[in-house]
Design a protein around this motif. Structure first.
Motif, mmCIF file in Angstrom:
data_model
loop_
_atom_site.group_PDB
_atom_site.id
_atom_site.type_symbol
_atom_site.label_atom_id
_atom_site.label_comp_id
_atom_site.label_asym_id
_atom_site.label_seq_id
_atom_site.Cartn_x
_atom_site.Cartn_y
_atom_site.Cartn_z
ATOM 1 N N ARG A 1 -20.476 -16.438 -18.229
ATOM 2 C CA ARG A 1 -21.308 -15.833 -19.128
ATOM 3 C C ARG A 1 -21.839 -14.256 -18.991
ATOM 4 O O ARG A 1 -21.917 -13.691 -19.978
ATOM 5 N N LEU A 2 -22.182 -13.982 -17.750
ATOM 6 C CA LEU A 2 -22.462 -12.713 -17.366
ATOM 7 C C LEU A 2 -21.260 -11.656 -17.074
ATOM 8 O O LEU A 2 -21.683 -10.557 -16.757
ATOM 9 N N GLY A 3 -20.089 -12.023 -17.130
ATOM 10 C CA GLY A 3 -18.971 -11.379 -16.696
ATOM 11 C C GLY A 3 -18.932 -10.618 -15.340
ATOM 12 O O GLY A 3 -18.655 -9.728 -15.128
ATOM 13 N N CYS A 4 -19.254 -11.613 -14.366
ATOM 14 C CA CYS A 4 -19.295 -11.340 -13.003
ATOM 15 C C CYS A 4 -18.416 -12.126 -12.426
ATOM 16 O O CYS A 4 -17.986 -13.097 -12.587
ATOM 17 N N LYS A 5 -17.606 -11.216 -11.214
ATOM 18 C CA LYS A 5 -16.791 -11.989 -10.249
ATOM 19 C C LYS A 5 -17.332 -12.754 -9.152
ATOM 20 O O LYS A 5 -18.198 -12.167 -8.542
ATOM 21 N N LEU A 6 -16.859 -13.983 -9.056
ATOM 22 C CA LEU A 6 -17.415 -14.725 -7.823
ATOM 23 C C LEU A 6 -16.488 -14.568 -6.758
ATOM 24 O O LEU A 6 -15.366 -14.558 -6.569
ATOM 25 N N ILE A 7 -16.997 -14.397 -5.371
ATOM 26 C CA ILE A 7 -16.006 -14.686 -4.235
ATOM 27 C C ILE A 7 -16.897 -15.784 -3.304
ATOM 28 O O ILE A 7 -17.992 -15.836 -2.929
ATOM 29 N N ALA A 8 -15.930 -16.837 -3.065
ATOM 30 C CA ALA A 8 -16.286 -17.873 -2.189
ATOM 31 C C ALA A 8 -16.032 -17.514 -0.834
ATOM 32 O O ALA A 8 -14.965 -17.342 -0.429
ATOM 33 N N GLU A 9 -17.153 -17.777 0.085
ATOM 34 C CA GLU A 9 -17.011 -17.246 1.452
ATOM 35 C C GLU A 9 -16.886 -18.478 2.015
ATOM 36 O O GLU A 9 -17.565 -19.348 1.915
ATOM 37 N N GLY A 10 -16.319 -18.154 3.743
ATOM 38 C CA GLY A 10 -16.286 -19.023 4.545
ATOM 39 C C GLY A 10 -15.573 -20.426 4.321
ATOM 40 O O GLY A 10 -15.799 -21.524 4.897
ATOM 41 N N ILE A 11 -14.572 -20.208 3.585
ATOM 42 C CA ILE A 11 -13.216 -21.212 3.341
ATOM 43 C C ILE A 11 -12.689 -21.495 4.649
ATOM 44 O O ILE A 11 -11.757 -20.597 5.222
ATOM 45 N N ASP B 1 -8.307 -26.901 3.993
ATOM 46 C CA ASP B 1 -7.689 -27.113 2.725
ATOM 47 C C ASP B 1 -8.490 -27.860 1.938
ATOM 48 O O ASP B 1 -8.423 -27.430 0.437
ATOM 49 N N ALA B 2 -9.307 -28.864 2.276
ATOM 50 C CA ALA B 2 -10.236 -29.533 1.475
ATOM 51 C C ALA B 2 -11.223 -28.817 0.736
ATOM 52 O O ALA B 2 -11.494 -28.901 -0.497
ATOM 53 N N GLU B 3 -11.968 -27.807 1.502
ATOM 54 C CA GLU B 3 -12.713 -26.789 0.860
ATOM 55 C C GLU B 3 -12.331 -25.775 -0.210
ATOM 56 O O GLU B 3 -12.545 -25.761 -1.414
ATOM 57 N N PHE B 4 -10.806 -25.587 0.122
ATOM 58 C CA PHE B 4 -10.070 -24.646 -0.702
ATOM 59 C C PHE B 4 -9.831 -25.386 -2.005
ATOM 60 O O PHE B 4 -10.059 -24.752 -3.133
ATOM 61 N N ARG B 5 -9.299 -26.594 -2.066
ATOM 62 C CA ARG B 5 -9.007 -27.412 -3.072
ATOM 63 C C ARG B 5 -10.175 -27.470 -4.204
ATOM 64 O O ARG B 5 -10.220 -27.471 -5.471
ATOM 65 N N VAL B 6 -11.480 -27.608 -3.762
ATOM 66 C CA VAL B 6 -12.448 -27.620 -4.605
ATOM 67 C C VAL B 6 -12.731 -26.385 -5.138
ATOM 68 O O VAL B 6 -13.071 -26.155 -6.424
ATOM 69 N N VAL B 7 -12.856 -25.512 -4.341
ATOM 70 C CA VAL B 7 -13.173 -23.841 -4.880
ATOM 71 C C VAL B 7 -12.095 -23.801 -6.006
ATOM 72 O O VAL B 7 -12.406 -23.136 -7.083
ATOM 73 N N ALA B 8 -10.671 -23.627 -5.664
ATOM 74 C CA ALA B 8 -9.656 -23.516 -6.535
ATOM 75 C C ALA B 8 -9.624 -24.208 -7.913
ATOM 76 O O ALA B 8 -9.572 -23.637 -8.808
ATOM 77 N N GLY B 9 -10.048 -25.665 -7.714
ATOM 78 C CA GLY B 9 -10.463 -26.441 -9.000
ATOM 79 C C GLY B 9 -11.372 -26.100 -9.769
ATOM 80 O O GLY B 9 -11.406 -26.223 -11.163
ATOM 81 N N GLN B 10 -12.416 -25.241 -9.283
ATOM 82 C CA GLN B 10 -13.510 -24.738 -10.154
ATOM 83 C C GLN B 10 -13.346 -23.358 -10.794
ATOM 84 O O GLN B 10 -13.975 -22.846 -11.412
ATOM 85 N N ARG C 1 -21.832 -19.071 2.687
ATOM 86 C CA ARG C 1 -20.679 -20.195 3.099
ATOM 87 C C ARG C 1 -21.342 -21.685 3.146
ATOM 88 O O ARG C 1 -20.811 -22.704 3.285
ATOM 89 N N HIS C 2 -22.927 -21.748 3.277
ATOM 90 C CA HIS C 2 -23.474 -22.757 3.442
ATOM 91 C C HIS C 2 -23.094 -23.814 2.135
ATOM 92 O O HIS C 2 -22.816 -25.313 2.395
ATOM 93 N N PHE C 3 -22.826 -23.322 1.029
ATOM 94 C CA PHE C 3 -22.348 -24.256 -0.098
ATOM 95 C C PHE C 3 -20.993 -24.399 -0.200
ATOM 96 O O PHE C 3 -20.602 -25.084 -1.050
ATOM 97 N N ILE C 4 -20.251 -23.745 0.582
ATOM 98 C CA ILE C 4 -18.626 -23.979 0.680
ATOM 99 C C ILE C 4 -18.189 -25.346 1.837
ATOM 100 O O ILE C 4 -17.407 -25.753 1.894
ATOM 101 N N ARG C 5 -19.057 -25.183 2.897
ATOM 102 C CA ARG C 5 -18.713 -25.982 4.290
ATOM 103 C C ARG C 5 -18.662 -27.485 3.722
ATOM 104 O O ARG C 5 -19.764 -27.818 3.140
ATOM 105 N N ASP C 6 -17.644 -28.341 3.670
ATOM 106 C CA ASP C 6 -17.550 -29.457 3.457
ATOM 107 C C ASP C 6 -18.050 -29.933 1.997
ATOM 108 O O ASP C 6 -18.721 -31.039 1.907
ATOM 109 N N ILE C 7 -17.807 -28.997 1.328
ATOM 110 C CA ILE C 7 -18.146 -29.223 -0.159
ATOM 111 C C ILE C 7 -17.390 -30.404 -0.814
ATOM 112 O O ILE C 7 -18.184 -30.902 -1.893
ATOM 113 N N GLN C 8 -16.281 -30.703 -0.367
ATOM 114 C CA GLN C 8 -15.569 -31.998 -0.991
ATOM 115 C C GLN C 8 -16.333 -33.037 -0.565
ATOM 116 O O GLN C 8 -16.180 -34.241 -1.468
ATOM 117 N N ASP C 9 -17.488 -33.122 0.282
ATOM 118 C CA ASP C 9 -18.040 -34.178 0.398
ATOM 119 C C ASP C 9 -19.533 -34.294 0.082
ATOM 120 O O ASP C 9 -20.206 -35.205 0.430
#
Length: 268
Positions: A203-213, A216-225, A178-186
């Motif tokens: 490349r490795l065929g692995c699923k990512l899960i973004a924690e600590g969203i 809305d601003a954090e979600f927008r960046v994560v979804a955009g990736q 979650r450290h990398f998700i908190r206020d990621i938009q800034d």
């Protein structure tokens, strides 16, 4: 104070006074609940109610493995009979997966007693804790995968060996701390880190899960990736098992109207 916490921890372990809460992991592409993470708490009136204090005390007292075992048994009993096809994510410390603590027959008995299948369980291994013997840990994790369990690396970027373990184990899921998700938009550095991890996962065929969203601003960046699996207060707080499983049947919209329709948690 330490003596009091130690006594309280021993009381909780003896009386098995641990409660399982569930927090949803949501697939924002399919607009449904993918699974739940089992989170353990002490009694509400205890100084060890919060997870951080509970597990830090267990580590100081050398009782992490005992606490892990109780949390696993409690989560299995709570999840048993819910009748949902969703995945259950459970946290396990490396020490619990190392000889002589790791006992395959006890694990199989736990599954059979609670009518659970290995393929329904995702074992989360946090990289916050160092591993005394990585080769033994990898043997256990490889055995678990062969038995049908899914494996997740938790808290990527928070500690010791996430990328090394990722390359050696080839996990099914990697959870971004979650450290990398908190206020990621800034924060450009966090956005670049996330972009790099997404490319590596592809490349490795692995699923990512973004924690600590949480916003809305954090979600927008994560979804955009292009990350489709998300977890955080924006999508649901930890709840008792029965309530959480009921929510899985009808996914309620999150309280947000600030994003375009195709990106919103509200579109769930």
């Amino acid at each position: 104070m330490q003596d009091c916490l130690s006594q309280e921890l021993n009381r909780l372990l003896t009386d098995e006074k641990i409660t399982t809460l569930l927090q949803p992991i949501v697939n924002i592409e399919k607009k449904n609940v993918f699974g739940y993470e089992a989170l353990s708490r002490g009694p509400s009136d205890s100084t060890l109610h919060g997870a951080q204090m509970l597990f830090e005390t267990a580590e100081r007292c050398g009782l992490t493995s005992e606490l892990d075992g109780l949390c696993l048994r409690t989560a299995a009993r709570s999840w048993s009979g819910q009748g949902t096809p969703l995945k259950l994510f459970v946290n396990v410390s490396p020490a619990k997966l190392m000889p002589p603590e790791f006992n395959p027959s006890q694990l199989q008995e736990l599954l059979e007693t609670n009518r659970l299948k290995a393929s329904d369980i995702v074992i989360e291994l946090s990289e916050r804790y160092p591993t005394a013997d990585p080769s033994e840990l990898l043997k256990t994790l490889s055995w678990l995968k062969a038995e049908g369990f899914l494996i997740a690396i938790d808290d990527l970027g928070s500690g010791y060996s996430g990328l090394k373990l990722w390359s050696e184990l080839k996990p099914d899921f990697v959870k971004i701390d979650r450290h990398f998700i908190r206020d990621i938009q800034d924060d450009l550095v966090k956005r670049e880190f996330l972009r790099s991890v997404v490319e590596l996962a592809d490349r490795l065929g692995c699923k990512l899960i973004a924690e600590g969203i949480e916003t809305d601003a954090e979600f927008r960046v994560v979804a955009g990736q292009g990350i489709s699996l998300v977890q955080g207060f924006l999508f649901g707080r930890p709840k008792p098992v029965a309530t959480a499983c009921l929510d899985a049947l009808v996914v309620k919209p999150a309280q947000t109207n600030k994003l375009p329709r195709q990106e919103t948690a509200g579109s769930l």
